[in-house]
Design a protein around this motif. Sequence first.
Motif, mmCIF file in Angstrom:
data_model
loop_
_atom_site.group_PDB
_atom_site.id
_atom_site.type_symbol
_atom_site.label_atom_id
_atom_site.label_comp_id
_atom_site.label_asym_id
_atom_site.label_seq_id
_atom_site.Cartn_x
_atom_site.Cartn_y
_atom_site.Cartn_z
ATOM 1 N N LEU A 142 0.842 -1.197 0.000
ATOM 2 C CA LEU A 142 0.000 0.000 0.000
ATOM 3 C C LEU A 142 0.876 1.246 0.000
ATOM 4 O O LEU A 142 0.700 2.121 -0.840
ATOM 5 C CB LEU A 142 -0.935 -0.012 1.206
ATOM 6 N N SER A 170 -4.418 5.058 2.368
ATOM 7 C CA SER A 170 -3.670 4.161 3.261
ATOM 8 C C SER A 170 -2.714 4.950 4.130
ATOM 9 O O SER A 170 -2.561 4.679 5.328
ATOM 10 C CB SER A 170 -2.888 3.135 2.439
ATOM 11 N N TYR A 178 -4.688 6.617 6.848
ATOM 12 C CA TYR A 178 -5.093 5.691 7.906
ATOM 13 C C TYR A 178 -3.919 5.366 8.834
ATOM 14 O O TYR A 178 -4.088 5.179 10.031
ATOM 15 C CB TYR A 178 -5.667 4.393 7.319
ATOM 16 N N LEU A 223 -5.417 4.215 12.379
ATOM 17 C CA LEU A 223 -6.478 3.255 12.082
ATOM 18 C C LEU A 223 -5.869 1.970 11.554
ATOM 19 O O LEU A 223 -6.504 0.928 11.540
ATOM 20 C CB LEU A 223 -7.452 3.821 11.042
ATOM 21 N N ASP A 224 -4.635 2.062 11.091
ATOM 22 C CA ASP A 224 -3.958 0.906 10.533
ATOM 23 C C ASP A 224 -2.549 0.890 11.117
ATOM 24 O O ASP A 224 -2.044 1.923 11.550
ATOM 25 C CB ASP A 224 -3.923 1.040 9.005
ATOM 26 N N ALA A 272 -6.482 3.736 20.645
ATOM 27 C CA ALA A 272 -7.851 4.258 20.563
ATOM 28 C C ALA A 272 -7.949 5.565 21.341
ATOM 29 O O ALA A 272 -8.568 6.528 20.905
ATOM 30 C CB ALA A 272 -8.837 3.231 21.109
ATOM 31 N N ARG A 322 -6.331 8.372 19.405
ATOM 32 C CA ARG A 322 -7.250 8.820 18.351
ATOM 33 C C ARG A 322 -8.309 9.739 18.927
ATOM 34 O O ARG A 322 -8.641 10.772 18.370
ATOM 35 C CB ARG A 322 -7.973 7.604 17.732
ATOM 36 N N LEU A 323 -8.822 9.325 20.086
ATOM 37 C CA LEU A 323 -9.919 10.060 20.701
ATOM 38 C C LEU A 323 -9.511 11.486 21.060
ATOM 39 O O LEU A 323 -10.254 12.431 20.841
ATOM 40 C CB LEU A 323 -10.372 9.303 21.955
ATOM 41 N N PHE A 336 -11.282 12.695 12.587
ATOM 42 C CA PHE A 336 -11.417 12.182 11.219
ATOM 43 C C PHE A 336 -12.608 12.784 10.497
ATOM 44 O O PHE A 336 -13.676 12.959 11.073
ATOM 45 C CB PHE A 336 -11.619 10.659 11.242
ATOM 46 N N PHE A 394 -14.411 11.781 6.762
ATOM 47 C CA PHE A 394 -14.310 10.875 5.615
ATOM 48 C C PHE A 394 -15.095 11.429 4.433
ATOM 49 O O PHE A 394 -15.807 12.428 4.545
ATOM 50 C CB PHE A 394 -14.822 9.491 5.996
ATOM 51 N N GLN A 395 -15.000 10.705 3.317
ATOM 52 C CA GLN A 395 -15.739 11.145 2.140
ATOM 53 C C GLN A 395 -17.243 11.115 2.433
ATOM 54 O O GLN A 395 -17.975 12.009 2.059
ATOM 55 C CB GLN A 395 -15.417 10.228 0.953
ATOM 56 N N ASP A 405 -10.328 12.475 4.579
ATOM 57 C CA ASP A 405 -10.133 11.556 3.446
ATOM 58 C C ASP A 405 -11.153 11.913 2.371
ATOM 59 O O ASP A 405 -12.315 11.554 2.472
ATOM 60 C CB ASP A 405 -10.353 10.125 3.948
#
Lengths: 247, 414
Positions: free
Chosen positions: A41, A67, A70, A75-76, A99, A102-103, A108, A110-111, A188
């Motif tokens: 990726l 990718s 993320y 997320l990845d 997590a 991230r919080l 985030f 997204f589309q 994203d």
Amino acid sequence: MTSAAPTEALSPDAAPPPSTRPLIELRDVTRILSGVVDTTLVRDIDLCIDRGEFVAVTGPSGSGKSSLLYLLGLLDLPTSGDVLIDGRSTTDMDEAERARTRLAMLGFVFQFHFLLPEFTALGNVMIPMRKLGRLPERQMRQRATEILLSLGLDGQVDKRPEQLSGGQRQRVAIARALANDPPVILADEPTGSLDSKSSTQVFDILQSLVDTQGRTVITVTHDPVAAARCRRRIHLVDGRMVSDEKV
Amino acid sequence: MNLVLDIALTHILGRLRQTLVSVVGVALGVGFTVAMSALMVGSQNDFVTQLIDAIPHVNLTDEQRDAKPQPAAAAFAAVEIHGLRPSEDRRGLRNPAEVIAIVRGIVPGGRVAASLIGQGVARYGGTDIAMSLTGIDPRAELQVTKIGEDIREGSLEALAGAQDAIVIGDAAARKLGARLGDTISVSTSKGLLKRFKIVGLFHSGVTASDEGAAFVLLKSAQILFDRANAVNQVKIKVPDIDQARAVATRIEREIGTKATSWEEAHESLLSSFQIRNVIMYTVVGAILLVAGFGIYNIVSTIVHEKARDIAILKSLGFAEGDMRAIFVIEGVIIGVLGALAGSALGFALTELLGLVKFEIKGGAVEITRLPLYRSWVHYAIAGGFAIVSAAVAGYLPARKAAKVKPVDIIRGAT
């Protein structure tokens, strides 16, 4: 390529003030999706992003833009290499700690809006706040309302996602990303499913997050007009970073 | 409200109909468990109480558990003796007064009645029937058996002091064609014959006894059987029913003849209760298992349907543990609602069963209600089992939800 300002360069006994540390750092990150045929990726990415940067990640489809995002957004997990947030390695964090990062640190967009259909606009914005649990209920409500109003959503606060237009939903999604006041917003293709008027509106908002609030915004886009508004453009081809220009 | 609970609620409210079906499934399981338990334990207790009331707790007879060793065997140091004619032993418990004194010493506060049982033939107007004839002391007998309650005509007390009085089963009287006040004759294998006036008829519900049992005074029986001053049975009621077995063992050791406790006498019956319970709990367990599958099904559906929401919640910063909690809570909510509704249903069913009346025909018409034993323990067991199985049924899909990779879902959506 930007030469990263690695944390090792700093004196180890004197903890560096946060502002001098890159907010997000990718060190030789490679992500390979294993399967019948392994798919790479992203490959060998070294990247430093500082506070207040407005970064566009561009490239043809399948070049690994999302990718990369993320990976930046935890997320990845990279197959090799390390992602550091605020100087802290995230690859050896456990799942719960990632997590939590991230919080508190990342927001985030997204589309697709990905709002929870059972909650109102306000309810959706309050979800990350309630998860973090830093504020009392009343203040959460107040702050969530303020964010929604600042994004021009007056009168839409108590509506459910299906009662909102596409542009409004995307603004609620941005409000949700801002809920816990994170230093980084990851988007994203945030305008990928919007008409041009709403697209401009959403991009104006992202720009103001950088300009007036000093946040870092990293957005994946294939829209050259939008990319042109960003002050740093990272171009990917086949998972490799081929250019990194700052304006 | 707690965020995890809030999200779990929106999920199950979003599938209200399916949720209700699952709740009803659990409720039926719990409800029937409660009602069935009340009935099963009730009937069992009722049966045991009736049994304990009706029979002596310990029964001492003149029998031996093992044949007595013959005196010859002790006199000669032989390995085996053939062709020995066994010495004839006078049967019966010798010296009944002493036996009763010993028994009373072992069971203070116990009720004791000695009797002599033998076989005889009753004759009236050319009809002969075989009878089991029991010589009793009416007052003592009434204290250890329920024969007093079974008297339909006349009374057992009328036997007292009347050497020529007899109480017989109502079916036996019908067979003989005799009524209260008629005089029947009873003969025994000793060749003795005595005439008795019927002073009482009883109906115990046990056909063998109603058709062929008779009570006379102990003295009369001793005369008929030519066994002066002998008894061959001592019935004992102990104050503490749980002591029956220990008392029986002690009496047997001290007196030397066979003493059986009610538990020993009805061992097979008591073990059949255990089998009955195992069957009941298996059936009820199966109902709750099916209900568990219902919960598994709905939570699985939600996990599948809400994959996108799971992905987005994880991207917002929900950890795997939070996702598991959401779906386990969904299962538990259904389980708790089902347990509550089931408790109400179980209560209603139990009360409904309590209203059912039975007419048992046999001589006279008896009206009986179902024996029910109401206990919170039944609710706790059924409800607890339902909630635990609901949690397990929720946990399995919840584990799957926790493992959802947000990237896979988001990539698929874009």
